[in-house]
Write a protein that holds these residues in place. Structure first.
Motif, PDB file in Angstrom:
ATOM      1  N   ASP A  53       1.676   3.255  18.290  1.00  0.00           N
ATOM      2  CA  ASP A  53       2.739   2.317  17.934  1.00  0.00           C
ATOM      3  C   ASP A  53       2.484   1.843  16.506  1.00  0.00           C
ATOM      4  OD1 ASP A  53       4.770   0.529  17.835  1.00  0.00           O
ATOM      5  OD2 ASP A  53       4.011  -0.815  19.382  1.00  0.00           O
ATOM      6  N   GLU A  54       3.333   2.287  15.576  1.00  0.00           N
ATOM      7  CA  GLU A  54       3.131   2.000  14.163  1.00  0.00           C
ATOM      8  C   GLU A  54       4.277   1.123  13.660  1.00  0.00           C
ATOM      9  OE1 GLU A  54       1.366   4.933  10.965  1.00  0.00           O
ATOM     10  OE2 GLU A  54       3.531   5.249  11.104  1.00  0.00           O
ATOM     11  N   ASP A  55       3.972  -0.111  13.263  1.00  0.00           N
ATOM     12  CA  ASP A  55       4.960  -1.052  12.732  1.00  0.00           C
ATOM     13  C   ASP A  55       4.750  -1.200  11.231  1.00  0.00           C
ATOM     14  OD1 ASP A  55       6.158  -1.642  15.209  1.00  0.00           O
ATOM     15  OD2 ASP A  55       4.549  -3.041  15.675  1.00  0.00           O
ATOM     16  N   ILE A  56       5.830  -1.041  10.451  1.00  0.00           N
ATOM     17  CA  ILE A  56       5.742  -1.097   8.992  1.00  0.00           C
ATOM     18  C   ILE A  56       6.748  -2.120   8.470  1.00  0.00           C
ATOM     19  CG2 ILE A  56       5.930   0.206   6.842  1.00  0.00           C
ATOM     20  CD1 ILE A  56       5.465   2.752   8.534  1.00  0.00           C
ATOM     21  N   LEU A  57       6.247  -3.076   7.691  1.00  0.00           N
ATOM     22  CA  LEU A  57       7.094  -4.043   6.997  1.00  0.00           C
ATOM     23  C   LEU A  57       7.041  -3.712   5.516  1.00  0.00           C
ATOM     24  CD1 LEU A  57       8.751  -6.692   6.818  1.00  0.00           C
ATOM     25  CD2 LEU A  57       6.558  -7.892   6.550  1.00  0.00           C
ATOM     26  N   GLU A  79       4.015  -2.542   1.284  1.00  0.00           N
ATOM     27  CA  GLU A  79       4.086  -2.159   2.686  1.00  0.00           C
ATOM     28  C   GLU A  79       2.906  -2.756   3.455  1.00  0.00           C
ATOM     29  OE1 GLU A  79       4.306   2.022   3.155  1.00  0.00           O
ATOM     30  OE2 GLU A  79       6.337   2.189   2.345  1.00  0.00           O
ATOM     31  N   THR A  81       1.213  -2.394   7.210  1.00  0.00           N
ATOM     32  CA  THR A  81       1.241  -1.499   8.369  1.00  0.00           C
ATOM     33  C   THR A  81       0.298  -1.987   9.450  1.00  0.00           C
ATOM     34  OG1 THR A  81       1.708   0.383   6.917  1.00  0.00           O
ATOM     35  CG2 THR A  81       0.934   0.886   9.138  1.00  0.00           C
ATOM     36  N   SER A  82       0.767  -1.992  10.677  1.00  0.00           N
ATOM     37  CA  SER A  82      -0.044  -2.349  11.838  1.00  0.00           C
ATOM     38  C   SER A  82       0.075  -1.228  12.861  1.00  0.00           C
ATOM     39  CB  SER A  82       0.436  -3.669  12.446  1.00  0.00           C
ATOM     40  OG  SER A  82      -0.310  -3.992  13.612  1.00  0.00           O
ATOM     41  N   ASP A  84      -1.239   0.206  16.626  1.00  0.00           N
ATOM     42  CA  ASP A  84      -1.898   0.053  17.928  1.00  0.00           C
ATOM     43  C   ASP A  84      -1.763   1.381  18.667  1.00  0.00           C
ATOM     44  OD1 ASP A  84      -2.654  -2.936  18.362  1.00  0.00           O
ATOM     45  OD2 ASP A  84      -0.637  -2.992  17.506  1.00  0.00           O
ATOM     46  N   ASP A 100      -5.029  -2.094  10.790  1.00  0.00           N
ATOM     47  CA  ASP A 100      -4.070  -2.802   9.938  1.00  0.00           C
ATOM     48  C   ASP A 100      -4.423  -2.555   8.476  1.00  0.00           C
ATOM     49  OD1 ASP A 100      -2.752  -4.015  12.150  1.00  0.00           O
ATOM     50  OD2 ASP A 100      -4.342  -5.507  12.243  1.00  0.00           O
TER      51      ASP A 100
END
Length: 383
Positions: A53-57, A79, A81-82, A84, A100
């Motif tokens: 699960d890759e979350d990118i802001l 960017e 990136t987190s 899990d 992270d």
């Protein structure tokens, strides 16, 4: 046993290699009828089951400035990136990992129309490439034999590849289809990702001391090269186009706590690559035949005997040089409808991989030629 499969000496088109007797291919193929009697190995399914699960802001700002015949485009991107991830070990026990990181990526691009036909371009940028999901997933195969711990493990501790890039080119735009350019590029890379086997490693808290197949980061990598492109065409639609890239430098360096280092060619980076196309492009027709070539490159950095600084050419895997011919034809039936035909690898060129020297085969892939026929219809939908 091999004797149950009519062993024979198979035909082989590489005279620098000799194989011992092999099973009769027809006898092996006949085993396909017995697939229903096979049982499933649970550990094999665990190795294919993982979630990343890759979350990118990201935030981006850009500005464009015109100065006479020059245009400057400057920007910056941030960017965060987190990641899990979860998977299983060989016994089906769940494994977990978390990573992270953040990254600033400024960019500066200049385009200068020196004359009506000559254009100069220059750029300084930073870029990021994240590890592949397979490489960073915590899929674990751990073997314990007394005090020896070995196996396979994805590497959730991998850092993303970060690159500082410099590019410069001069381009010429003639009449009709005539065009040419020459450029130079340089990349200063941190954390290039390599698939390898290490004698000792600690990954996501798991300690190995007797060998582990995994992925690692290099310390420093540098790529410097030149590229040239040219296209020349006649008014009747016949043209020839060619491009060539030569890497003056393409290597990665690994440094260790005992002050030793090891340098390898940059992974999957061929020293030379070229393409030549001949074709006809006029009215409703676009037909071209293309030759694509690349030289040898490092495919897999191995270490089957000792620490990675002892890696040699002999236990690293290389892809041999490759050249193939392709044909593409398009015909515009109407403004919206196009028919396309392709013939790929018409010379039936194989892909060959070897360990260190070309007479030590690792893999031989024969794909054959492929053919396709398709129709494209473009339709605009007004809302």
């Amino acid at each position: 046993m091999l004797s149950d499969f009519n062993p024979q000496q198979l035909d082989w088109n590489r005279g620098d290699q000799i194989f011992s007797p092999n099973a009769d291919p027809e006898a092996v193929w006949a085993l396909a009828s017995q697939l229903s009697s096979l049982t499933l190995d649970d550990s094999e399914t665990y190795a294919e089951d993982f979630i990343v699960d890759e979350d990118i802001l990201s935030v981006y700002a850009m500005s464009t400035i015109d100065l006479g015949t020059a245009r400057i485009v400057a920007g910056v991107r941030f960017e965060d990136t987190s990641v899990d991830s979860q998977a299983f070990d060989q016994d089906g026990n769940p494994t977990f990992a978390k990573k992270d990181y953040s990254f600033w990526a400024p960019s500066f691009n200049v385009k200068w129309n020196i004359t009506d036909v000559i254009v100069m371009r220059a750029a300084a940028t930073r870029s990021l490439s994240r590890p592949g999901f397979v490489a960073m997933s915590p899929v674990l195969e751990l073997e314990i034999d007394g005090e020896d711990r070995s196996g396979k493990y994805g590497n959730p501790d991998l850092e993303p590849l970060k690159s500082t890039n410099l590019d410069f080119s001069i381009e010429y735009y003639g009449e009709g289809m005539n065009w040419a350019s020459i450029g130079i590029f340089h990349k200063d890379i941190k954390n290039a990702i390599y698939k390898t086997i290490q004698e000792e490693a600690t990954i996501n808290g798991v300690v190995f001391n007797d060998g582990v197949a995994t992925w690692i980061n290099a310390d420093d990598s540098k790529i410097t090269g030149i590229e040239a492109n040219i296209q020349w065409g006649l008014e009747n639609g016949i043209f020839i186009a060619a491009n060539f890239t030569h890497n003056l430098q393409a290597e990665s360096t690994f440094n260790y706590e005992d002050a030793t280092s090891f340098t390898t060619p940059f992974r999957k980076m061929a020293e030379n690559a070229a393409n030549v196309s001949f074709g006809y492009n006029k009215d409703k027709w676009d037909v071209r035949i293309a030759m694509n070539y690349r030289s040898e490159y490092l495919d897999w950095l191995a270490d089957e005997e000792d620490d990675i600084d002892k890696v040699s050419t002999d236990n690293s895997r290389f892809a041999d040089k490759h050249m193939q011919w392709d044909i593409t034809a398009k015909y515009l039936l109407s403004d919206k409808l196009t028919i396309k035909a392709e013939a790929i690898n018409i010379g039936d060129r194989p892909e060959y991989y070897y360990w260190g020297r070309k007479n030590r085969i690792s893999q031989w892939d024969v794909y054959g030629a492929s053919y396709s026929l398709g129709i494209t219809y473009l339709s605009l939908i007004h809302i």
